[in-house]
Scaffold this motif. Structure first.
Motif, PDB file in Angstrom:
ATOM      1  N   ASP A 180      32.675  76.908  66.167  1.00 16.40           N
ATOM      2  CA  ASP A 180      33.326  75.628  65.865  1.00 16.40           C
ATOM      3  C   ASP A 180      32.396  74.465  66.226  1.00 16.40           C
ATOM      4  OD1 ASP A 180      35.505  77.260  65.347  1.00 16.40           O
ATOM      5  OD2 ASP A 180      36.394  76.923  67.332  1.00 16.40           O
ATOM      6  N   VAL A 181      32.703  73.333  65.647  1.00 14.18           N
ATOM      7  CA  VAL A 181      31.988  72.093  65.949  1.00 14.18           C
ATOM      8  C   VAL A 181      33.029  71.017  66.241  1.00 14.18           C
ATOM      9  CG1 VAL A 181      30.487  70.275  65.034  1.00 14.18           C
ATOM     10  CG2 VAL A 181      29.993  72.678  64.539  1.00 14.18           C
ATOM     11  N   GLY A 182      32.806  70.243  67.290  1.00 17.01           N
ATOM     12  CA  GLY A 182      33.675  69.115  67.584  1.00 17.01           C
ATOM     13  C   GLY A 182      33.179  67.872  66.881  1.00 17.01           C
ATOM     14  N   VAL A 208      29.084  71.186  72.665  1.00 21.38           N
ATOM     15  CA  VAL A 208      29.467  71.594  74.021  1.00 21.38           C
ATOM     16  C   VAL A 208      30.638  70.749  74.496  1.00 21.38           C
ATOM     17  CG1 VAL A 208      28.680  71.986  76.385  1.00 21.38           C
ATOM     18  CG2 VAL A 208      27.095  72.302  74.475  1.00 21.38           C
ATOM     19  N   MET A 209      30.368  69.511  74.887  1.00 18.55           N
ATOM     20  CA  MET A 209      31.416  68.634  75.417  1.00 18.55           C
ATOM     21  C   MET A 209      31.135  67.183  75.072  1.00 18.55           C
ATOM     22  SD  MET A 209      31.957  70.162  79.265  1.00 18.55           S
ATOM     23  CE  MET A 209      32.160  71.926  79.524  1.00 18.55           C
ATOM     24  N   ALA A 210      32.201  66.429  74.972  1.00 18.09           N
ATOM     25  CA  ALA A 210      32.128  64.978  74.844  1.00 18.09           C
ATOM     26  C   ALA A 210      33.115  64.394  75.835  1.00 18.09           C
ATOM     27  CB  ALA A 210      32.464  64.539  73.422  1.00 18.09           C
ATOM     28  N   GLY A 270      36.154  69.581  75.405  1.00 11.09           N
ATOM     29  CA  GLY A 270      35.174  70.663  75.338  1.00 11.09           C
ATOM     30  C   GLY A 270      35.347  71.598  74.159  1.00 11.09           C
ATOM     31  N   ASN A 271      34.208  71.975  73.560  1.00 11.81           N
ATOM     32  CA  ASN A 271      34.173  73.047  72.569  1.00 11.81           C
ATOM     33  C   ASN A 271      33.898  74.377  73.259  1.00 11.81           C
ATOM     34  OD1 ASN A 271      34.160  74.066  69.856  1.00 11.81           O
ATOM     35  ND2 ASN A 271      31.928  74.206  69.971  1.00 11.81           N
ATOM     36  N   CYS A 272      33.294  74.311  74.450  1.00 13.93           N
ATOM     37  CA  CYS A 272      33.097  75.467  75.313  1.00 13.93           C
ATOM     38  C   CYS A 272      33.130  74.962  76.753  1.00 13.93           C
ATOM     39  CB  CYS A 272      31.803  76.208  75.005  1.00 13.93           C
ATOM     40  SG  CYS A 272      30.330  75.174  74.848  1.00 13.93           S
ATOM     41  N   GLY A 273      33.225  75.868  77.740  1.00 11.64           N
ATOM     42  CA  GLY A 273      33.588  75.419  79.074  1.00 11.64           C
ATOM     43  C   GLY A 273      32.618  75.634  80.195  1.00 11.64           C
TER      44      GLY A 273
END
Length: 370
Positions: A180-182, A208-210, A270-273
């Motif tokens: 996936d992509v955020g 990853v995260m924003a 987050g898209n991953c943690g």
């Protein structure tokens, strides 16, 4: 008697003359052929060059988008990648370098246009994101060659982060995985997705995260020189300085649920943690679960961070009342004053509103064969 032999003498002379003429003609033809070959051969590559071109015309080729600021000996890095490519049965790689004006997206687009079978990013998380932006929605896979401080996407995908040769082999011979992509829209917008009050919208992708607030301040204030010397612990020093950063009022809406309010110090999407140092902020987050994980942190003072840190260390999804963990496909966050916003570790500006959504399976990444 001499007259009897005269015809034979004449015949012998003619035959001898014809033989001499034939020999001379063959030599002349040979010289002409040799000269013609020499003329045709001028400017031709040597055999090794021809074989190399023939090999590269029939073998797959990888493109490598390099952040040159990460390396002191770039020619050596290129040689290693080329050698590993040949060992994997691939042709000579195509190399591109990032610039301040273009951190990798334009170079990746050019690589796709030139027919690269895989496009690799060689740099930090910012380079990974820039290269990925050109590949989102395409069938061309992204190969990740970690060379940054965090390398968070590589860690979340269990890719080699300290061995360049191994990372190249995975990029060339690994399996494809859709992740996936955020997508983050920075700026206030109405129900129709248009800017409010003549404002401007800025759309960014993240892998990853924003977030906005504390995490963006930490990223923005981390000393680059210190980061190059000591690596990810440089973030700890910046984080310590901002542990008691000011709170802000926020209004959050998840999907179609009713909006709720919080006082917070950070909102992380987050898209991953997985974080640095083996820490996990969002234990259930996965790169291919078609959802976003959200953490809203609102600790008060140094003491208030204790349960937050304990939750991260123990990887528990349920935590203290000062740490909310939500799951959604879309989220809107409004705050009471402009705050810095970060995307995969890069501060991209300030805003009073962000809207994020997930794009399921939008990017293909090369990962190790299980």
């Amino acid at each position: 008697m001499p007259n009897d032999y005269l015809p034979w003498i004449i015949v012998g002379i003619v035959v001898l003359a014809l033989a001499v003429a034939l020999v001379l003609g063959m030599r002349t033809a040979a010289r002409s052929t040799t000269a013609l070959r020499r003329r045709r051969g001028r400017g031709r590559p040597n055999r090794d060059q021809f074989r190399s071109r023939q090999r590269n015309s029939t073998l797959k080729r990888a493109a490598v988008v390099i952040n040159p600021t990460k390396f002191a000996d770039l020619p050596m890095i290129r040689e290693r990648i080329t050698s590993t490519s040949h060992a994997c049965g691939w042709g000579d790689p195509l190399f591109y370098e990032t610039t301040v004006a273009d951190p990798g997206t334009g170079q990746a687009e050019e690589a796709v246009a030139e027919g690269a079978s895989v496009v690799c990013s060689l740099g930090g998380d910012g380079t990974v994101r820039a290269v990925a932006c050109a590949l989102i929605g395409t069938e061309t896979p992204l190969g990740i060659l970690p060379a940054g401080t965090g390398n968070l996407l590589a860690r979340n995908l269990d890719l080699p982060v300290d061995a360049l040769d191994d990372a190249v082999r995975v990029a060339l011979t690994g399996r494809n995985r859709r992740i996936d992509v955020g997508e983050l829209v920075i700026g206030a917008m109405d129900a129709h997705g248009q800017p409010v009050d003549g404002g401007r919208l800025d759309t960014q992708q993240f892998l990853v995260m924003a977030g906005m607030g504390l995490d963006a301040r930490i990223m923005g204030d981390t000393n680059e020189a210190l980061k190059q010397r000591v690596g990810w612990p440089a973030y700890l020093l910046s984080g310590f300085k901002h542990l008691v950063s000011p709170e802000f009022r926020t209004q959050v809406r998840l999907d179609s649920e009713p909006e709720f309010k919080r006082r917070a110090r950070a909102v992380v999407i987050g898209n991953c943690g997985r974080l640095l140092g083996g820490l996990v902020l969002m234990p259930d987050a996965k790169v291919d679960d078609e959802r976003l994980d959200v953490v809203i942190a609102s600790p008060r003072g140094f003491v208030g961070w204790a349960p937050v840190i304990a939750r991260v260390l123990t990887r528990q999804r349920k935590g203290h009342s000062t740490l909310d963990h939500k799951v959604c496909r879309e989220i809107r966050v409004r705050v009471d004053h402009p705050l810095p916003v970060q995307v995969d570790g890069d501060v991209v500006g300030e805003a009073t509103e962000i809207n994020a959504s997930v794009r399921p399976a939008a990017l293909t990444v090369r990962v190790p064969i299980a």
